[in-house]
Write a protein that holds these residues in place. Structure first.
Motif, short mmCIF file in Angstrom:
data_model
loop_
_atom_site.label_atom_id
_atom_site.label_comp_id
_atom_site.label_asym_id
_atom_site.label_seq_id
_atom_site.Cartn_x
_atom_site.Cartn_y
_atom_site.Cartn_z
N TYR A 209 0.82 -1.21 0.00
CA TYR A 209 0.00 0.00 0.00
C TYR A 209 0.86 1.27 0.00
O TYR A 209 0.52 2.26 -0.66
N LEU A 225 -12.68 1.10 -0.40
CA LEU A 225 -13.76 0.99 0.60
C LEU A 225 -14.48 2.31 0.85
O LEU A 225 -15.38 2.37 1.70
N ARG A 261 -9.68 10.75 7.39
CA ARG A 261 -11.15 10.76 7.35
C ARG A 261 -11.70 11.34 8.67
O ARG A 261 -12.59 12.18 8.67
N MET A 321 -12.91 8.17 -8.11
CA MET A 321 -11.70 8.54 -8.84
C MET A 321 -10.53 8.27 -7.91
O MET A 321 -10.65 8.51 -6.70
N ALA A 330 -8.30 18.34 -9.30
CA ALA A 330 -8.70 19.49 -8.48
C ALA A 330 -7.68 20.62 -8.62
O ALA A 330 -8.03 21.80 -8.69
N ASP A 354 -18.87 7.84 -3.43
CA ASP A 354 -18.31 7.83 -2.06
C ASP A 354 -18.40 9.23 -1.44
O ASP A 354 -17.66 9.55 -0.52
N TRP A 355 -19.35 10.01 -1.95
CA TRP A 355 -19.49 11.40 -1.50
C TRP A 355 -19.57 11.47 0.02
O TRP A 355 -20.38 10.82 0.66
N ASP A 356 -18.69 12.29 0.56
CA ASP A 356 -18.67 12.53 2.00
C ASP A 356 -18.42 14.03 2.14
O ASP A 356 -17.38 14.54 1.71
N SER A 359 -14.96 14.97 3.85
CA SER A 359 -13.76 14.60 3.09
C SER A 359 -13.68 15.40 1.80
O SER A 359 -12.60 15.83 1.38
C1 LIG Z 1 -10.51 16.77 -4.32
C2 LIG Z 1 -10.77 15.53 -3.49
C3 LIG Z 1 -12.08 15.19 -3.12
C4 LIG Z 1 -12.33 14.04 -2.33
N1 LIG Z 1 -13.62 13.73 -2.00
C5 LIG Z 1 -13.86 12.62 -1.23
C6 LIG Z 1 -15.19 12.25 -0.87
O1 LIG Z 1 -16.18 12.92 -1.20
N2 LIG Z 1 -15.37 11.12 -0.15
C7 LIG Z 1 -14.30 10.35 0.27
O2 LIG Z 1 -14.52 9.32 0.93
N3 LIG Z 1 -13.03 10.69 -0.02
C8 LIG Z 1 -12.77 11.79 -0.76
N4 LIG Z 1 -11.48 12.12 -1.09
C9 LIG Z 1 -10.38 11.35 -0.47
C10 LIG Z 1 -9.84 10.16 -1.27
O3 LIG Z 1 -9.60 10.51 -2.61
C11 LIG Z 1 -10.78 8.93 -1.24
O4 LIG Z 1 -11.17 8.66 0.09
C12 LIG Z 1 -10.02 7.71 -1.78
O5 LIG Z 1 -9.66 7.92 -3.13
C13 LIG Z 1 -10.91 6.50 -1.66
O6 LIG Z 1 -10.31 5.37 -2.22
P1 LIG Z 1 -10.00 4.10 -1.31
O7 LIG Z 1 -11.18 3.75 -0.49
O8 LIG Z 1 -9.45 3.05 -2.21
O9 LIG Z 1 -8.88 4.70 -0.35
P2 LIG Z 1 -7.73 4.00 0.51
O10 LIG Z 1 -6.43 4.53 0.03
O11 LIG Z 1 -7.89 2.55 0.56
O12 LIG Z 1 -7.96 4.63 1.95
C14 LIG Z 1 -8.80 4.01 2.93
C15 LIG Z 1 -9.83 4.98 3.42
O13 LIG Z 1 -9.21 6.10 4.05
C16 LIG Z 1 -9.99 7.27 3.80
N5 LIG Z 1 -9.17 8.25 3.07
C17 LIG Z 1 -8.15 8.00 2.22
N6 LIG Z 1 -7.63 9.15 1.76
C18 LIG Z 1 -8.34 10.16 2.33
C19 LIG Z 1 -8.30 11.56 2.26
N7 LIG Z 1 -7.39 12.22 1.50
N8 LIG Z 1 -9.20 12.28 2.96
C20 LIG Z 1 -10.11 11.67 3.73
N9 LIG Z 1 -10.21 10.33 3.85
C21 LIG Z 1 -9.32 9.58 3.16
C22 LIG Z 1 -11.17 6.85 2.94
O14 LIG Z 1 -12.29 6.63 3.77
C23 LIG Z 1 -10.68 5.56 2.31
O15 LIG Z 1 -11.72 4.68 1.95
C24 LIG Z 1 -11.22 13.25 -1.89
C25 LIG Z 1 -9.92 13.59 -2.27
C26 LIG Z 1 -9.70 14.71 -3.08
C27 LIG Z 1 -8.28 15.06 -3.45
#
Ligand SMILES: Cc1cc2nc3c(=O)[nH]c(=O)nc-3n(C[C@H](O)[C@H](O)[C@H](O)COP(=O)(O)OP(=O)(O)OC[C@H]3O[C@@H](n4cnc5c(N)ncnc54)[C@H](O)[C@@H]3O)c2cc1C
Length: 447
Positions: A209, A225, A261, A321, A330, A354-356, A359
């Protein structure tokens, strides 16, 4: 017979480690309920669709257990008061739904811990103020014990069921039109799917990772997730403990992402308007441009910048994405196109499954420069060199611009966009000129 309790599922659509369900079940029969109103349903079409899918999955699981999800539409307070009157229920149990919606007042509502590692607002600096930077927040969080997950609760059925909408009438995917079928091919819905995804990630991907998390060309490099977390199909603390138990390389980096998060939620607890206002009010005078034709090209994945367009297509087709590409897309909007971060946030609100709110707002402001602990504005990502670095073989870009992803995008996009999936438009801005304009605006705003 004991009076039943209402379990308002809110944004916690799971049976395992669900404090609200466990408390309701401990008190007697449980009536699982969901309320559809403007305040509790997400604003965006994709997130609405994803919520609907999650509700169907939960309902199916409950029916296997002799229960069901009772869904009503209407103002939450009035609807829940009606359900209390119809059922004689003694209380409504709900996990704190912040940041998704505010809890209605004047009801016998018992609020249980949110799907966080630590309740928002509990960590504070030595001076008693909220953390404004991630690293000290994370150190403080990491030093504390995270509560162990609760077992899967039983869902004892009531003697009588109140009336609810027929599942065919929940209608949460309506705004997606043709895009729903495309999204459905990519989404993994429900509690069991989230658990399977976690187990596969732990077995196959956690150890790499630390490096793979930045590689959009390795789609299994991250956990995938985030939508399950946004819907509460899995709890953050059960992921936390599973990762800690597994240990090894990658574990600490992954835990800190869960920490981000929690940080976003903590910030939004203290700054509830973080999705609408610059978190750092010094940015209020910055000459952001309002919505404009170049931003529309950005939304339609027609900027002519490969990494940006690939990411925007990925989001339109899958509702997600890759994080690295979210940052690139962005940055391009807020810097090369000098466009207000709120224009971007609104589009993500509408298209992410995954709208939050926390975040999304925190990350947009982090990229734009106006947020907590933000990337300095003068650090402008070059999307081409980012692409060469994080998608070195070009596989990710090829998939979305000329491969099967291009066809999926053409299928999902509104007909009015007249997408010609393999045509590449000229760049809406040359990267050097866009960067220069952004730096000049920044220099003027600082004076
Ligand atoms: C402009 C922008 C907008 C975003 N909008 C959202 C959104 O609306 N909802 C959302 O869940 N995430 C958002 N993110 C954060 C991040 O991109 C996603 O959480 C991540 O891509 C999810 O993929 P994953 O579950 O495989 O992440 P993994 O890398 O597997 O991470 C595990 C979990 O950690 C949390 N996480 C990881 N990175 C971030 C981060 N930078 N900020 C907050 N939590 C994080 C998420 O819950 C994620 O599922 C955003 C990031 C950017 C740059």
């Amino acid at each position: 017979m004991t009076r039943p309790s209402l379990w308002w599922v809110g944004r916690d659509l799971r049976l395992a480690d669900n404090p609200a369900l466990s408390a309701a079940a401990a008190a007697g029969p449980v009536i699982p309920v969901a309320v559809l109103d403007d305040a509790t349903v997400p604003p965006g079409a994709a997130a609405q669709w994803r919520l609907g899918q999650s509700m169907h999955s939960l309902d199916a699981r409950l029916r296997d257990l002799g229960s069901r999800l009772v869904v009503r539409r209407g103002d939450a307070r009035t609807t829940l008061a009606g359900l209390l009157a119809d059922t004689g229920a003694q209380a409504i149990h709900l996990c704190d739904p912040h940041p998704f919606f505010a809890v209605p007042q004047g009801l016998p509502l018992v609020l249980h811990p949110a799907n966080n590692l630590m309740a928002s607002g509990t960590l504070a600096t030595g001076a008693g103020t909220p953390y404004r930077r991630f690293t000290p927040f994370w150190k403080s969080l990491r030093a504390r014990p995270i509560a162990a997950p609760l077992d899967t609760a039983p869902v004892p059925a009531p003697a009588d069921w109140p009336a609810g909408l027929d599942p065919a009438d929940w209608d949460l995917g309506a705004a997606m039109n043709r895009g729903a079928a495309v999204l459905a091919r990519h989404a993994r819905i429900g509690e069991a799917a989230a658990r399977q995804r976690l187990d596969a990630f732990l077995a196959d991907s956690l150890s790499a990772y630390g490096t793979d998390r930045d590689r959009p060309d390795r789609p299994l490099g991250t956990s995938g997730l985030s939508d399950a977390l946004a819907l509460g199909e899995i709890s953050a603390r059960s992921i936390w403990h599973a990762v800690l138990d597994r240990g090894g390389p990658g574990a600490e980096t992954f835990l800190s992402e869960l920490g981000w998060r929690d940080f976003a939620r903590d910030l939004m607890r203290h700054s509830p308007d973080m999705g609408r206002q610059n978190w750092n009010r010094d940015w209020d005078g910055f000459p952001w441009q309002a919505d404009n034709p170049q931003a529309e090209a950005w939304r339609r994945a027609q900027t002519g910048i490969d990494m940006v367009d690939a990411g925007m297509r990925e989001m339109y087709v899958t509702g997600r994405m890759h994080n690295r590409v979210r940052m690139i897309a962005a940055s391009f909007l807020t810097k090369h196109l000098l466009t207000d971060w709120r224009v971007g946030t609104r589009w993500f609100d509408d298209t992410l499954i995954d709208w939050d709110p926390a975040s999304n707002a925190m990350n947009w402001q982090w990229v734009a420069g106006s947020g907590p602990d933000a990337a300095p504005y003068f650090r402008v990502f070059n999307p081409d060199s980012q692409g060469d670095r994080f998608d070195p073989s070009g596989r990710y870009r090829a998939h979305w611009l000329t491969g099967p992803g291009a066809d999926a995008f053409a299928e999902a996009a509104p007909r009015a966009w007249r997408v010609d999936p393999r045509r590449r438009p000229p760049p809406v801005v040359t990267l050097a000129a866009g960067r220069q304009r952004a730096l000049e605006a920044y220099a003027i705003a600082r004076r």
